[in-house]
Design a protein around this motif. Structure first.
Motif, PDB file in Angstrom:
ATOM      1  N   GLN A 109      -7.475  16.674 -85.229  1.00  0.00           N
ATOM      2  CA  GLN A 109      -7.753  17.895 -84.492  1.00  0.00           C
ATOM      3  C   GLN A 109      -6.585  18.865 -84.602  1.00  0.00           C
ATOM      4  O   GLN A 109      -5.480  18.488 -84.990  1.00  0.00           O
ATOM      5  CB  GLN A 109      -8.037  17.575 -83.028  1.00  0.00           C
ATOM      6  N   THR A 110      -6.834  20.113 -84.209  1.00  0.00           N
ATOM      7  CA  THR A 110      -5.823  21.161 -84.336  1.00  0.00           C
ATOM      8  C   THR A 110      -4.571  20.803 -83.549  1.00  0.00           C
ATOM      9  O   THR A 110      -4.631  20.137 -82.529  1.00  0.00           O
ATOM     10  CB  THR A 110      -6.371  22.496 -83.815  1.00  0.00           C
ATOM     11  N   SER A 111      -3.438  21.287 -84.030  1.00  0.00           N
ATOM     12  CA  SER A 111      -2.155  20.970 -83.407  1.00  0.00           C
ATOM     13  C   SER A 111      -1.539  22.180 -82.717  1.00  0.00           C
ATOM     14  O   SER A 111      -0.336  22.234 -82.519  1.00  0.00           O
ATOM     15  CB  SER A 111      -1.184  20.454 -84.474  1.00  0.00           C
ATOM     16  N   ASP A 112      -2.381  23.168 -82.354  1.00  0.00           N
ATOM     17  CA  ASP A 112      -1.846  24.368 -81.719  1.00  0.00           C
ATOM     18  C   ASP A 112      -1.752  24.247 -80.212  1.00  0.00           C
ATOM     19  O   ASP A 112      -1.453  25.208 -79.518  1.00  0.00           O
ATOM     20  CB  ASP A 112      -2.689  25.590 -82.079  1.00  0.00           C
ATOM     21  N   GLY A 113      -1.992  23.042 -79.677  1.00  0.00           N
ATOM     22  CA  GLY A 113      -1.904  22.827 -78.245  1.00  0.00           C
ATOM     23  C   GLY A 113      -3.211  23.052 -77.517  1.00  0.00           C
ATOM     24  O   GLY A 113      -3.338  22.710 -76.345  1.00  0.00           O
ATOM     25  N   ALA A 114      -4.196  23.625 -78.175  1.00  0.00           N
ATOM     26  CA  ALA A 114      -5.460  23.919 -77.509  1.00  0.00           C
ATOM     27  C   ALA A 114      -6.425  22.740 -77.548  1.00  0.00           C
ATOM     28  O   ALA A 114      -7.392  22.707 -76.814  1.00  0.00           O
ATOM     29  CB  ALA A 114      -6.121  25.142 -78.157  1.00  0.00           C
ATOM     30  N   GLY A 115      -6.154  21.758 -78.393  1.00  0.00           N
ATOM     31  CA  GLY A 115      -7.110  20.688 -78.563  1.00  0.00           C
ATOM     32  C   GLY A 115      -8.260  21.115 -79.451  1.00  0.00           C
ATOM     33  O   GLY A 115      -8.375  22.273 -79.850  1.00  0.00           O
ATOM     34  N   PHE A 116      -9.131  20.193 -79.772  1.00  0.00           N
ATOM     35  CA  PHE A 116     -10.285  20.490 -80.622  1.00  0.00           C
ATOM     36  C   PHE A 116     -11.305  21.287 -79.822  1.00  0.00           C
ATOM     37  O   PHE A 116     -11.490  21.054 -78.626  1.00  0.00           O
ATOM     38  CB  PHE A 116     -10.893  19.178 -81.126  1.00  0.00           C
ATOM     39  N   GLN A 117     -12.000  22.224 -80.452  1.00  0.00           N
ATOM     40  CA  GLN A 117     -12.915  23.115 -79.735  1.00  0.00           C
ATOM     41  C   GLN A 117     -14.209  22.419 -79.377  1.00  0.00           C
ATOM     42  O   GLN A 117     -15.083  22.214 -80.219  1.00  0.00           O
ATOM     43  CB  GLN A 117     -13.205  24.370 -80.570  1.00  0.00           C
ATOM     44  N   GLY A 118     -14.333  22.066 -78.083  1.00  0.00           N
ATOM     45  CA  GLY A 118     -15.627  21.622 -77.591  1.00  0.00           C
ATOM     46  C   GLY A 118     -16.555  22.809 -77.479  1.00  0.00           C
ATOM     47  O   GLY A 118     -17.663  22.818 -77.996  1.00  0.00           O
ATOM     48  N   VAL A 119     -16.089  23.832 -76.778  1.00  0.00           N
ATOM     49  CA  VAL A 119     -16.702  25.154 -76.810  1.00  0.00           C
ATOM     50  C   VAL A 119     -15.560  26.155 -76.698  1.00  0.00           C
ATOM     51  O   VAL A 119     -14.624  25.980 -75.918  1.00  0.00           O
ATOM     52  CB  VAL A 119     -17.749  25.351 -75.678  1.00  0.00           C
ATOM     53  N   GLY A 120     -15.607  27.183 -77.523  1.00  0.00           N
ATOM     54  CA  GLY A 120     -14.504  28.127 -77.598  1.00  0.00           C
ATOM     55  C   GLY A 120     -14.382  29.002 -76.358  1.00  0.00           C
ATOM     56  O   GLY A 120     -15.271  29.062 -75.509  1.00  0.00           O
ATOM     57  N   ALA A 121     -13.241  29.672 -76.255  1.00  0.00           N
ATOM     58  CA  ALA A 121     -12.974  30.536 -75.114  1.00  0.00           C
ATOM     59  C   ALA A 121     -14.030  31.637 -75.018  1.00  0.00           C
ATOM     60  O   ALA A 121     -14.317  32.324 -75.995  1.00  0.00           O
ATOM     61  CB  ALA A 121     -11.576  31.141 -75.243  1.00  0.00           C
ATOM     62  N   HIS A 122     -14.597  31.804 -73.823  1.00  0.00           N
ATOM     63  CA  HIS A 122     -15.677  32.765 -73.642  1.00  0.00           C
ATOM     64  C   HIS A 122     -15.868  33.049 -72.156  1.00  0.00           C
ATOM     65  O   HIS A 122     -15.317  32.358 -71.296  1.00  0.00           O
ATOM     66  CB  HIS A 122     -16.986  32.217 -74.223  1.00  0.00           C
TER      67      HIS A 122
ATOM     68  N   SER B   2     -17.609  26.914 -84.914  1.00  0.00           N
ATOM     69  CA  SER B   2     -18.581  25.922 -84.471  1.00  0.00           C
ATOM     70  C   SER B   2     -18.033  25.101 -83.311  1.00  0.00           C
ATOM     71  O   SER B   2     -16.861  24.715 -83.300  1.00  0.00           O
ATOM     72  CB  SER B   2     -18.949  24.979 -85.620  1.00  0.00           C
ATOM     73  N   ASP B   3     -18.897  24.829 -82.335  1.00  0.00           N
ATOM     74  CA  ASP B   3     -18.530  23.986 -81.202  1.00  0.00           C
ATOM     75  C   ASP B   3     -18.816  22.523 -81.532  1.00  0.00           C
ATOM     76  O   ASP B   3     -19.855  22.196 -82.112  1.00  0.00           O
ATOM     77  CB  ASP B   3     -19.325  24.380 -79.957  1.00  0.00           C
ATOM     78  N   HIS B   4     -17.889  21.644 -81.122  1.00  0.00           N
ATOM     79  CA  HIS B   4     -18.039  20.211 -81.387  1.00  0.00           C
ATOM     80  C   HIS B   4     -18.857  19.580 -80.256  1.00  0.00           C
ATOM     81  O   HIS B   4     -18.337  18.911 -79.375  1.00  0.00           O
ATOM     82  CB  HIS B   4     -16.663  19.549 -81.498  1.00  0.00           C
ATOM     83  N   ARG B   5     -20.151  19.845 -80.286  1.00  0.00           N
ATOM     84  CA  ARG B   5     -21.055  19.309 -79.273  1.00  0.00           C
ATOM     85  C   ARG B   5     -22.475  19.329 -79.821  1.00  0.00           C
ATOM     86  O   ARG B   5     -22.819  20.142 -80.678  1.00  0.00           O
ATOM     87  CB  ARG B   5     -20.976  20.134 -77.983  1.00  0.00           C
ATOM     88  N   GLU B   6     -23.300  18.425 -79.314  1.00  0.00           N
ATOM     89  CA  GLU B   6     -24.735  18.509 -79.538  1.00  0.00           C
ATOM     90  C   GLU B   6     -25.380  18.734 -78.182  1.00  0.00           C
ATOM     91  O   GLU B   6     -24.822  18.364 -77.138  1.00  0.00           O
ATOM     92  CB  GLU B   6     -25.292  17.267 -80.230  1.00  0.00           C
TER      93      GLU B   6
ATOM     94  N   TYR C 100     -33.456  21.146 -79.239  1.00  0.00           N
ATOM     95  CA  TYR C 100     -32.273  20.381 -79.647  1.00  0.00           C
ATOM     96  C   TYR C 100     -31.428  21.125 -80.668  1.00  0.00           C
ATOM     97  O   TYR C 100     -31.953  21.703 -81.626  1.00  0.00           O
ATOM     98  CB  TYR C 100     -32.720  19.048 -80.249  1.00  0.00           C
ATOM     99  N   SER C 101     -30.111  21.108 -80.446  1.00  0.00           N
ATOM    100  CA  SER C 101     -29.149  21.652 -81.416  1.00  0.00           C
ATOM    101  C   SER C 101     -28.249  20.522 -81.897  1.00  0.00           C
ATOM    102  O   SER C 101     -27.634  19.818 -81.084  1.00  0.00           O
ATOM    103  CB  SER C 101     -28.292  22.751 -80.777  1.00  0.00           C
ATOM    104  N   ARG C 102     -28.164  20.368 -83.212  1.00  0.00           N
ATOM    105  CA  ARG C 102     -27.318  19.319 -83.783  1.00  0.00           C
ATOM    106  C   ARG C 102     -25.849  19.579 -83.498  1.00  0.00           C
ATOM    107  O   ARG C 102     -25.443  20.678 -83.121  1.00  0.00           O
ATOM    108  CB  ARG C 102     -27.525  19.238 -85.298  1.00  0.00           C
ATOM    109  N   LEU C 103     -25.042  18.555 -83.707  1.00  0.00           N
ATOM    110  CA  LEU C 103     -23.602  18.666 -83.537  1.00  0.00           C
ATOM    111  C   LEU C 103     -23.063  19.803 -84.403  1.00  0.00           C
ATOM    112  O   LEU C 103     -23.311  19.849 -85.607  1.00  0.00           O
ATOM    113  CB  LEU C 103     -22.938  17.343 -83.939  1.00  0.00           C
ATOM    114  N   GLY C 104     -22.358  20.735 -83.766  1.00  0.00           N
ATOM    115  CA  GLY C 104     -21.746  21.844 -84.493  1.00  0.00           C
ATOM    116  C   GLY C 104     -22.661  23.010 -84.777  1.00  0.00           C
ATOM    117  O   GLY C 104     -22.246  23.969 -85.426  1.00  0.00           O
ATOM    118  N   ALA C 105     -23.908  22.976 -84.272  1.00  0.00           N
ATOM    119  CA  ALA C 105     -24.863  24.034 -84.619  1.00  0.00           C
ATOM    120  C   ALA C 105     -24.600  25.339 -83.871  1.00  0.00           C
ATOM    121  O   ALA C 105     -24.898  26.407 -84.383  1.00  0.00           O
ATOM    122  CB  ALA C 105     -26.282  23.568 -84.337  1.00  0.00           C
ATOM    123  N   GLU C 106     -24.048  25.246 -82.655  1.00  0.00           N
ATOM    124  CA  GLU C 106     -23.807  26.477 -81.892  1.00  0.00           C
ATOM    125  C   GLU C 106     -22.420  27.025 -82.207  1.00  0.00           C
ATOM    126  O   GLU C 106     -21.467  26.267 -82.440  1.00  0.00           O
ATOM    127  CB  GLU C 106     -23.944  26.239 -80.383  1.00  0.00           C
ATOM    128  N   ILE C 107     -22.322  28.343 -82.188  1.00  0.00           N
ATOM    129  CA  ILE C 107     -21.085  29.032 -82.562  1.00  0.00           C
ATOM    130  C   ILE C 107     -20.577  29.833 -81.374  1.00  0.00           C
ATOM    131  O   ILE C 107     -21.326  30.581 -80.749  1.00  0.00           O
ATOM    132  CB  ILE C 107     -21.320  29.958 -83.768  1.00  0.00           C
TER     133      ILE C 107
END
Length: 387
Positions: free
Chosen positions: A207-220, A110-114, A98-105
């Protein structure tokens, strides 16, 4: 059957153009008939070369098996925090649990997910094996009395996806005019598949206002061979970047898996199969349905098909025919694939994978691999300072 979707600007286009604006849908049942298989292979080749993503309709993973995993996954996330922490990933040198909310990068944020990570059940490596072999090992299973049948549902799902991955790998080889067994040598036996059960809660209102939305998981880009994704709820959010830099939505479709190419497959084929950048964007509007009712959290269950941890340049014999390689018109794709190949297979893919896991899960790295983590973080700082 190939279906085309409209992108966010309202334009539709064939998925074979260099800057795709749609994700193709391939019907797996067409691969089973001699009369429709050639068409399926042509569509698959186009998706591999020009998109890197596809929807696989009617996958050979039973609806009952998918539903069982989904329901048990929901039950697992509903457990109180203290029960989840009984199998926290930091306890596992194999990066399972288990990884807590925001634990993975991802992408240094940090990604907004558990999430919970499980994998094909394998024994821990012996003391004389390379350190990177620790990536494989036994799972941390949740309390069976709290969630009866969870392990059975998970292992049955992984078993059926394992069969799919084998058949789909053969189809990829055939679509590249290779023998169906051409890629068999790049996998361990038994082959490990890694399953993530992911929950994306409603993002913060600021959440961020750059049009990308809040990071669930970043670009990869995924690092492995193939990814088979079950989007378990109707939320939008998965977005795929085309060669023009535009983000194309990949919303859930009934009775489909999203399949995408990883960097290992791209490297092995010299850039013929393209690994495509993607992300999960958590816009507020993605958490309500067409009638304005809340959808609740987004759930997503990917399975990652990896290659052998011991794979290196000297034991790779895959040669893609020239007439297939010539279909890749973008020289940058070929050069990127060559650089990726040299980086991933310079020694063995296991070493690079271990470093990636340590930097993504830094709490696990600090406990089990502090020297590797320190070196990797210093490397990241040096890279950023040069930009």
């Amino acid at each position: 059957m190939v279906i085309y979707f409209t992108n966010q600007t309202g334009n539709t286009t064939d998925a074979s153009v260099s800057s795709f604006t749609s994700i193709p849908v391939l019907d797996y049942t067409q691969a089973l008939s001699p009369t429709t298989k050639p068409k399926f292979l042509a569509q698959l080749r186009d998706a591999l070369i020009n998109v890197g993503f596809l929807y696989l309709q009617n996958p050979p993973v039973s609806v009952a098996t998918q539903d069982a995993l989904t329901q048990k996954g929901f039950e697992l996330f509903r457990q109180p925090l203290e029960k989840k922490l009984e199998i926290e990933m930091v306890n596992s040198p194999h990066f399972l649990g288990y990884s807590r909310l925001g634990a993975e990068i991802t992408a240094l944020k940090s990604d907004h997910r558990e999430q919970f990570d499980f994998a094909t059940e394998l024994p821990a490596p012996g003391p004389d094996e390379p350190l990177y072999r620790n990536i494989c090992g036994p799972n941390q299973w949740p309390d069976e009395t709290a969630i009866p049948g969870f392990r059975q549902a998970t292992e049955e799902y992984l078993s059926e996806v394992d069969a799919l991955s084998a058949s789909f790998t053969a189809l990829i080889a055939e679509s590249l005019d290779l023998p169906p067994t051409a890629m068999d040598g790049v996998f361990d036996e038994p082959q490990q598949h890694k399953l993530k059960l992911i929950k994306y809660p409603l993002p913060p209102s600021d959440q961020t206002s750059d049009g990308a939305g809040f990071q669930g998981v970043g670009a990869h880009k995924d690092s492995g061979f193939l990814t088979f994704l079950l989007q378990a709820t109707p939320h939008r959010g998965l977005e795929v970047q085309n060669k023009a830099g535009e983000w194309v939505s990949a919303p859930p479709l009934p009775n489909t898996f999203v399949v995408n190419i990883g960097r290992a497959l791209e490297a092995l084929t010299g850039g013929v199969c393209t690994a495509t950048t993607h992300r999960v964007s958590l816009r507020q509007e993605y958490f309500i349905d067409a009638d304005g009712k809340p959808l609740g959290p987004r759930y997503s269950f990917p399975v990652f098909q990896g290659v052998s941890m011991d794979l290196s340049a000297e034991n790779i014999t895959l040669v893609v025919p020239d007439h297939i390689r010539d279909l890749v018109k973008d020289d940058k794709v070929k050069s990127d694939a060559e650089a990726t190949f040299n980086k991933m297979f310079k020694t063995s893919i296991g070493e690079g994978t271990l470093v990636a896991r340590v930097t993504s899960h830094q709490d696990v790295g600090q406990r089990w691999y502090p020297d590797i983590l320190a070196k990797a973080l210093q490397g990241q700082k040096d890279f950023v300072s040069k930009q």
